[in-house]
Design a protein around this motif. Structure first.
Motif, PDB file in Angstrom:
ATOM      1  N   ALA A 179       1.055  -1.176  -0.081  1.00  0.00           N
ATOM      2  CA  ALA A 179      -0.162   0.026   0.081  1.00  0.00           C
ATOM      3  C   ALA A 179       0.945   1.103  -0.064  1.00  0.00           C
ATOM      4  N   PRO A 180       0.616   2.220  -0.642  1.00  0.00           N
ATOM      5  CA  PRO A 180       1.285   3.549  -0.584  1.00  0.00           C
ATOM      6  C   PRO A 180       1.492   3.941   0.822  1.00  0.00           C
ATOM      7  N   ILE A 181       2.785   4.615   1.029  1.00  0.00           N
ATOM      8  CA  ILE A 181       3.117   4.935   2.395  1.00  0.00           C
ATOM      9  C   ILE A 181       2.760   6.462   2.624  1.00  0.00           C
ATOM     10  N   PRO A 182       2.020   6.727   3.775  1.00  0.00           N
ATOM     11  CA  PRO A 182       1.729   8.180   4.029  1.00  0.00           C
ATOM     12  C   PRO A 182       2.957   8.774   4.556  1.00  0.00           C
ATOM     13  N   PRO A 183       2.753  10.282   3.850  1.00  0.00           N
ATOM     14  CA  PRO A 183       3.951  11.097   4.251  1.00  0.00           C
ATOM     15  C   PRO A 183       4.036  11.406   5.796  1.00  0.00           C
ATOM     16  N   SER A 184       3.050  10.834   6.481  1.00  0.00           N
ATOM     17  CA  SER A 184       3.129  10.947   8.117  1.00  0.00           C
ATOM     18  C   SER A 184       3.971   9.888   8.645  1.00  0.00           C
ATOM     19  N   VAL A 187       8.759   5.937   7.786  1.00  0.00           N
ATOM     20  CA  VAL A 187       9.267   5.065   6.521  1.00  0.00           C
ATOM     21  C   VAL A 187       9.135   5.929   5.103  1.00  0.00           C
ATOM     22  N   TRP A 188       8.090   6.773   5.181  1.00  0.00           N
ATOM     23  CA  TRP A 188       7.915   7.548   3.935  1.00  0.00           C
ATOM     24  C   TRP A 188       9.254   8.432   3.802  1.00  0.00           C
ATOM     25  N   TRP A 189       9.771   9.034   4.904  1.00  0.00           N
ATOM     26  CA  TRP A 189      10.909   9.982   4.970  1.00  0.00           C
ATOM     27  C   TRP A 189      12.029   9.048   4.710  1.00  0.00           C
ATOM     28  N   ARG A 201      23.413  10.560  -6.447  1.00  0.00           N
ATOM     29  CA  ARG A 201      24.533   9.659  -7.011  1.00  0.00           C
ATOM     30  C   ARG A 201      24.500   9.524  -8.492  1.00  0.00           C
ATOM     31  N   ASN A 202      23.390   9.291  -8.951  1.00  0.00           N
ATOM     32  CA  ASN A 202      23.416   8.886 -10.498  1.00  0.00           C
ATOM     33  C   ASN A 202      23.541  10.307 -11.329  1.00  0.00           C
ATOM     34  N   ALA A 203      23.515  11.253 -10.599  1.00  0.00           N
ATOM     35  CA  ALA A 203      23.513  12.662 -11.581  1.00  0.00           C
ATOM     36  C   ALA A 203      25.164  13.046 -11.683  1.00  0.00           C
ATOM     37  N   VAL A 204      25.888  12.318 -10.558  1.00  0.00           N
ATOM     38  CA  VAL A 204      27.149  12.867 -10.665  1.00  0.00           C
ATOM     39  C   VAL A 204      28.150  11.749 -10.694  1.00  0.00           C
ATOM     40  N   TRP A 205      27.653  10.404 -10.863  1.00  0.00           N
ATOM     41  CA  TRP A 205      28.730   9.362 -11.003  1.00  0.00           C
ATOM     42  C   TRP A 205      27.990   8.302 -12.210  1.00  0.00           C
ATOM     43  N   ARG A 206      29.165   7.692 -12.779  1.00  0.00           N
ATOM     44  CA  ARG A 206      28.673   6.833 -14.161  1.00  0.00           C
ATOM     45  C   ARG A 206      29.419   5.524 -13.652  1.00  0.00           C
ATOM     46  N   PRO A 207      28.911   4.520 -13.962  1.00  0.00           N
ATOM     47  CA  PRO A 207      27.621   4.159 -14.704  1.00  0.00           C
ATOM     48  C   PRO A 207      26.645   4.249 -13.480  1.00  0.00           C
ATOM     49  N   PRO A 208      25.256   4.628 -13.932  1.00  0.00           N
ATOM     50  CA  PRO A 208      24.144   4.709 -12.993  1.00  0.00           C
ATOM     51  C   PRO A 208      23.938   3.444 -12.422  1.00  0.00           C
ATOM     52  N   PHE A 209      23.329   3.464 -11.129  1.00  0.00           N
ATOM     53  CA  PHE A 209      22.878   2.246 -10.243  1.00  0.00           C
ATOM     54  C   PHE A 209      21.339   2.717 -10.201  1.00  0.00           C
ATOM     55  N   VAL A 210      20.307   2.088 -11.034  1.00  0.00           N
ATOM     56  CA  VAL A 210      18.993   2.329 -10.666  1.00  0.00           C
ATOM     57  C   VAL A 210      18.308   1.575  -9.702  1.00  0.00           C
ATOM     58  N   MET A 211      17.926   2.190  -8.491  1.00  0.00           N
ATOM     59  CA  MET A 211      17.179   1.409  -7.575  1.00  0.00           C
ATOM     60  C   MET A 211      16.732   2.525  -6.709  1.00  0.00           C
ATOM     61  N   TYR A 212      15.305   2.622  -6.909  1.00  0.00           N
ATOM     62  CA  TYR A 212      14.313   3.410  -6.329  1.00  0.00           C
ATOM     63  C   TYR A 212      13.249   2.774  -5.351  1.00  0.00           C
ATOM     64  N   TYR A 213      12.546   3.325  -4.651  1.00  0.00           N
ATOM     65  CA  TYR A 213      11.565   2.673  -3.795  1.00  0.00           C
ATOM     66  C   TYR A 213      10.250   3.334  -4.145  1.00  0.00           C
ATOM     67  N   ARG A 214      10.174   4.468  -4.887  1.00  0.00           N
ATOM     68  CA  ARG A 214       9.026   5.373  -4.894  1.00  0.00           C
ATOM     69  C   ARG A 214       8.676   5.416  -6.297  1.00  0.00           C
ATOM     70  N   THR A 215       9.109   4.421  -7.513  1.00  0.00           N
ATOM     71  CA  THR A 215       8.919   4.699  -8.806  1.00  0.00           C
ATOM     72  C   THR A 215       8.127   3.600  -9.258  1.00  0.00           C
TER      73      THR A 215
END
Length: 272
Positions: A179-184, A187-189, A201-215
């Motif tokens: 379920a979506p995590i509420p901003p309150s 864990v959301w923060w 990290r991906n903006a300043v370093w190559r190669p990128p490492f794609v790993m996100y929790y909110r996509t």
């Protein structure tokens, strides 16, 4: 969070500064001793829900199988064969060591292939966004666990189209989603901070490492599945309880490929 057999801080730092493929090649020998491996209670809840609703399946595919956490579950559900697909050769080597020929989860056992629990296992190194044609129209069940953070939203259509192509008509693409995590929530923060750090990290370093929790938000995911051609429903995974609002904490997404229904499920002890 980590055991004495898990990776050191230095090893994790080296992984984080590598590509996704290279990073998991490095982490593979110790991956099962980290909290990143899909917990058994998640696998058990998904297996129970699929068995209750569908019975057994013919062939099963674990998309982004890693070291093979979901392979044992698939072998218990599938009668024909089970395939694990992953981009990392290192992760596949660990999975094959555990579940390939001669491994503790390998083929064989009373009754031989043809009964759920005895399906032979094979592994294929491939990008989940570009599966090889040999895997098309070959499976009745596709599952995936803990891998979707490695795909940006723009990559979901290719990922879901690949799963759709791999399924036989009436086949099922199944995976758990929280379920979506509420901003309150703290864990959301925490996850927002992690995602922000990864973007820097991906903006300043190559190669990128794609790993996100909110996509991988439920609403966008379900819409993309329907666009790929799936008929979609979700069912609560009750072992994880419910939120104060009454909504399930976790659901099992069941995306079915359009077409004739697959063969009626065969349950243990039923006549063939």
């Amino acid at each position: 969070m980590f055991t004495s057999h898990g990776p050191s801080v230095r090893e994790l730092a080296v992984q984080a500064l590598s590509s996704v493929e290279r990073g998991y090649d490095l982490l593979a020998p110790k991956f099962d001793h980290t909290p990143f491996r899909t917990p058994d209670r998640v696998l058990d809840a998904v297996e129970e829900a699929l068995a209750e609703r569908e019975g057994s399946f013919g062939a099963g595919l674990d998309l982004c199988c890693g070291t093979g956490a979901g392979i044992g579950m698939l072998r218990r559900l599938c009668r024909e064969r089970v395939t694990g697909v992953d981009l990392s050769a290192g992760m596949l080597a660990e999975a094959e060591r555990a579940y390939g020929n001669g491994g503790t989860g390998g083929p064989g056992g009373p009754g031989g292939p043809g009964r759920a629990g005895d399906a032979p296992v094979d592994f294929v190194r491939a990008d989940a966004r570009d599966l090889p044609p040999a895997l098309s129209d070959a499976y009745d069940l596709v599952v995936s666990f803990g891998a979707f953070g490695h795909f940006l939203p723009a990559e979901r259509p290719a990922l879901f189209s690949g799963a759709y192509a791999a399924l036989r008509e009436g086949g099922l693409f199944a995976f758990p989603i929280g379920a979506p995590i509420p901003p309150s929530s703290p864990v959301w923060w925490a996850v927002a901070g992690f995602d922000a750090a990864m973007r820097v990290r991906n903006a300043v370093w190559r190669p990128p490492f794609v790993m996100y929790y909110r996509t991988f938000p439920p609403s966008g995911v379900l819409a993309d599945l329907r666009t790929a051609g799936f008929a979609v429903e979700t069912v609560p995974l009750e072992p994880f309880g419910r939120l104060p609002s009454g909504a399930p904490r976790w659901r099992l997404v069941l995306a079915r490929k359009a077409g004739q229904p697959r063969r009626a499920p065969v349950r243990e002890g039923a006549a063939e």
